[in-house]
Design an enzyme around this catalytic site. Structure first.
Site, PDB file in Angstrom:
ATOM      1  N   ARG A   1       0.982  -4.887  -5.608  1.00 17.03           N
ATOM      2  CA  ARG A   1       1.182  -6.139  -4.885  1.00 17.03           C
ATOM      3  C   ARG A   1       1.395  -7.185  -5.972  1.00 17.03           C
ATOM      4  NH1 ARG A   1      -3.038  -3.686  -1.307  1.00 17.03           N
ATOM      5  NH2 ARG A   1      -1.879  -3.122   0.560  1.00 17.03           N
TER       6      ARG A   1
ATOM      7  N   ASP B   1       5.917  -5.257   5.915  1.00 15.07           N
ATOM      8  CA  ASP B   1       6.697  -6.491   6.129  1.00 15.07           C
ATOM      9  C   ASP B   1       6.503  -7.548   5.047  1.00 15.07           C
ATOM     10  OD1 ASP B   1       4.311  -6.678   7.408  1.00 15.07           O
ATOM     11  OD2 ASP B   1       5.138  -7.214   9.373  1.00 15.07           O
TER      12      ASP B   1
ATOM     13  N   GLY C   1       0.841  -1.216   0.000  1.00 14.08           N
ATOM     14  CA  GLY C   1       0.000   0.000   0.000  1.00 14.08           C
ATOM     15  C   GLY C   1       0.866   1.252   0.000  1.00 14.08           C
TER      16      GLY C   1
ATOM     17  N   ASP D   1       2.560  -0.930  11.736  1.00 14.76           N
ATOM     18  CA  ASP D   1       2.403  -2.310  12.214  1.00 14.76           C
ATOM     19  C   ASP D   1       3.671  -3.145  12.032  1.00 14.76           C
ATOM     20  OD1 ASP D   1       2.391  -2.405   9.451  1.00 14.76           O
ATOM     21  OD2 ASP D   1       0.694  -3.783   9.291  1.00 14.76           O
TER      22      ASP D   1
HETATM   23  P1  ADP Z   1       3.183  -4.790   2.672  1.00 18.18           P
HETATM   24  O1  ADP Z   1       4.561  -4.681   2.132  1.00 18.18           O
HETATM   25  O2  ADP Z   1       2.529  -3.447   2.839  1.00 18.18           O
HETATM   26  O3  ADP Z   1       3.124  -5.650   3.913  1.00 18.18           O
HETATM   27  P2  ADP Z   1       2.040  -6.958   1.089  1.00 18.18           P
HETATM   28  O4  ADP Z   1       1.963  -7.925   2.225  1.00 18.18           O
HETATM   29  O5  ADP Z   1       0.872  -6.891   0.173  1.00 18.18           O
HETATM   30  O6  ADP Z   1       2.274  -5.460   1.555  1.00 18.18           O
HETATM   31  O7  ADP Z   1       3.349  -7.323   0.249  1.00 18.18           O
HETATM   32  C1  ADP Z   1       3.746  -6.515  -0.840  1.00 18.18           C
HETATM   33  C2  ADP Z   1       4.418  -7.357  -1.878  1.00 18.18           C
HETATM   34  O8  ADP Z   1       5.631  -7.925  -1.337  1.00 18.18           O
HETATM   35  C3  ADP Z   1       3.634  -8.569  -2.364  1.00 18.18           C
HETATM   36  O9  ADP Z   1       2.670  -8.239  -3.305  1.00 18.18           O
HETATM   37  C4  ADP Z   1       4.756  -9.393  -2.990  1.00 18.18           C
HETATM   38  O10 ADP Z   1       5.145  -8.858  -4.233  1.00 18.18           O
HETATM   39  C5  ADP Z   1       5.884  -9.163  -1.982  1.00 18.18           C
HETATM   40  N1  ADP Z   1       5.878 -10.270  -1.022  1.00 18.18           N
HETATM   41  C6  ADP Z   1       5.055 -10.441   0.040  1.00 18.18           C
HETATM   42  N2  ADP Z   1       5.321 -11.606   0.676  1.00 18.18           N
HETATM   43  C7  ADP Z   1       6.326 -12.202   0.002  1.00 18.18           C
HETATM   44  C8  ADP Z   1       7.047 -13.432   0.131  1.00 18.18           C
HETATM   45  N3  ADP Z   1       6.777 -14.294   1.108  1.00 18.18           N
HETATM   46  N4  ADP Z   1       8.028 -13.687  -0.750  1.00 18.18           N
HETATM   47  C9  ADP Z   1       8.306 -12.814  -1.748  1.00 18.18           C
HETATM   48  N5  ADP Z   1       7.652 -11.652  -1.934  1.00 18.18           N
HETATM   49  C10 ADP Z   1       6.692 -11.330  -1.088  1.00 18.18           C
HETATM   50  O1  F6P Z   2      -1.628  -1.232   4.771  1.00 23.25           O
HETATM   51  C1  F6P Z   2      -2.239  -0.003   4.504  1.00 23.25           C
HETATM   52  C2  F6P Z   2      -3.714  -0.180   4.330  1.00 23.25           C
HETATM   53  O2  F6P Z   2      -4.277   1.082   4.035  1.00 23.25           O
HETATM   54  C3  F6P Z   2      -4.452  -0.815   5.510  1.00 23.25           C
HETATM   55  O3  F6P Z   2      -4.670   0.079   6.565  1.00 23.25           O
HETATM   56  C4  F6P Z   2      -5.704  -1.312   4.841  1.00 23.25           C
HETATM   57  O4  F6P Z   2      -6.216  -2.422   5.501  1.00 23.25           O
HETATM   58  C5  F6P Z   2      -5.206  -1.729   3.471  1.00 23.25           C
HETATM   59  O5  F6P Z   2      -3.973  -1.052   3.241  1.00 23.25           O
HETATM   60  C6  F6P Z   2      -6.152  -1.424   2.350  1.00 23.25           C
HETATM   61  O6  F6P Z   2      -5.612  -1.951   1.190  1.00 23.25           O
HETATM   62  P1  F6P Z   2      -6.180  -1.620  -0.269  1.00 23.25           P
HETATM   63  O7  F6P Z   2      -5.741  -0.219  -0.607  1.00 23.25           O
HETATM   64  O8  F6P Z   2      -5.555  -2.638  -1.123  1.00 23.25           O
HETATM   65  O9  F6P Z   2      -7.659  -1.713  -0.171  1.00 23.25           O
END
Ligand code: ADP
Ligand code: F6P
Length: 346
Positions: free
Chosen positions: A95, A126, A34, A152
């Site tokens: 993502r 993360d 995000g 978070d």
């Molecule tokens: P955030 O970074 O905000 O926690 P996401 O959990 O959606 O958001 O992760 C963002 C992107 O990071 C994912 O769409 C993917 O491209 C990459 N990613 C997440 N988890 C993994 C993983 N276990 N291994 C490799 N890439 C990952």
């Molecule tokens: O991680 C940031 C965040 O805005 C969260 O607070 C919320 O749950 C989520 O992203 C919303 O994601 P999206 O923009 O994909 O609906």
């Protein structure tokens, strides 16, 4: 000011873009997950620190997808002009499900090598750091920079975007209070944060919410909310704000909470979900400054040949941790602040 002093200052402060050559170290920067206000400030810091250290710096578009599609562009000092005050991310974000696969990670690493890119700064949450660890394992040094409004990320006291999102939520709840007060109503407001109650807690305390519901604290409406409203009513108060974290609102809808309060106490109640308004807007001073510090620190690590680290804030200072160690940490909710809120908002 004398001519000599002026000349010296100009020479000291001027930045010269180095000539490209085979030996020049190249790094890249991407934003993932995000978007968050302040991501642009972090990108700017990475680009300018890298160039000032004599590196070539590439911007990667749309998160890890850019490494899989070859969607990158070399940046110069002016590529990041006038972005420090802009919300969103100039590099776009995404993502990428594909990048979770080993084959894609190896392909991305191969692409980096083909462009001479030896390090990548990943600005995100993360999930994005797991991607950074995977890419480091595939041979490209990566450094994570915490960028998410949710705050978070356990390893860091602060994530870029949090301050702006909280201040937006604060302004919105203040507005909602104006109308709640005019009608003697109870307003239930849901704020973002996934499973983290930090935005709700900070917004709740700053707006004098009668109750704050967060995933980290077990609650019952009958036990924890209704008596607080009744107690406050007895002191003459006629309007109430209840701030609800997204992690609670997903299970107990704010509309249902509003209906419950209306039926139980006979006062009019309204529900609002603030939503994506909290993700946009010009970053606050704090987000711009922390993003700049973190971006600088990330490039400094890459310059020293160090990878697989996350830049973090600990005890108010910018430092770094091993990604795996960082990902294994458990978040600590500020129970003391919650207690203060519950004591004074009545
Ligand atoms: P955030 O970074 O905000 O926690 P996401 O959990 O959606 O958001 O992760 C963002 C992107 O990071 C994912 O769409 C993917 O491209 C990459 N990613 C997440 N988890 C993994 C993983 N276990 N291994 C490799 N890439 C990952
Ligand atoms: O991680 C940031 C965040 O805005 C969260 O607070 C919320 O749950 C989520 O992203 C919303 O994601 P999206 O923009 O994909 O609906």
């Amino acid at each position: 000011m004398s001519d000599i002093l002026l000349k010296t200052l100009t020479e000291e402060t001027r930045t010269v873009e180095p000539k490209k050559d085979e030996q020049q170290k190249a790094i890249a920067v991407l934003t993932s997950g995000g978007d968050a206000p302040g991501m642009n400030a972090a990108v700017r810091a990475v680009v300018r620190t890298g160039i000032n250290k004599g590196m070539r710096v590439f911007g990667v578009y749309r998160g890890y997808n850019g490494l899989l599609n070859g969607d990158i562009e070399e940046m110069n000092l002016r590529s990041v002009s006038e972005i420090i005050g802009n919300g969103g991310t100039m590099l776009y974000t995404a993502r990428s499900e594909e990048f979770k696969k080993k084959e894609a990670q190896l392909r991305a690493a191969e692409f980096c090598r083909s462009k001479g890119i030896c390090g990548v700064v990943v600005i995100g949450g993360d999930g994005s750091f797991q991607g950074a660890r995977a890419l480091t394992n595939a041979g490209i040094n990566c450094i994570g920079v915490p960028g998410t409004i949710d705050n978070d990320i356990a390893c860091s006291e602060y994530t870029v975007g949090f301050d702006t999102a909280m201040n937006t939520a604060l302004e919105m709840v203040d507005r909602i209070r104006d109308t709640a007060q005019s009608h003697d109503r109870c307003s239930i407001v849901e704020v973002m944060g996934r499973q983290c109650g930090d935005i709700a807690l900070q917004t709740g305390i700053a707006t004098g919410a009668t109750a704050i519901l967060v995933p980290e604290v077990e609650y019952s409406l009958e036990r924890d909310v209704i008596p607080r409203i009744i107690k406050t009513q007895k002191t003459g108060k006629k309007h109430f704000i209840i701030v609800v974290a997204e992690g609670v609102g997903k299970k107990n809808r704010v509309e249902d909470i509003a209906n419950f309060i209306e039926q139980r106490l006979g006062i009019e109640a309204r529900a609002t979900i603030l939503g994506h308004v909290q993700r946009g807007g010009s970053p606050t001073l704090r987000d711009r400054v922390v993003a700049s510090q973190m971006g600088y620190h990330a490039v400094d690590l890459l310059d020293r040949g160090i990878g697989n680290r996350v830049v973090v804030m600990r005890d108010g200072k910018i430092t770094d941790l091993d990604i795996t160690e960082a990902l294994n940490m458990e978040r600590v909710f500020d129970k003391e602040l919650y207690k203060i809120a519950m004591t004074i908002s009545i």
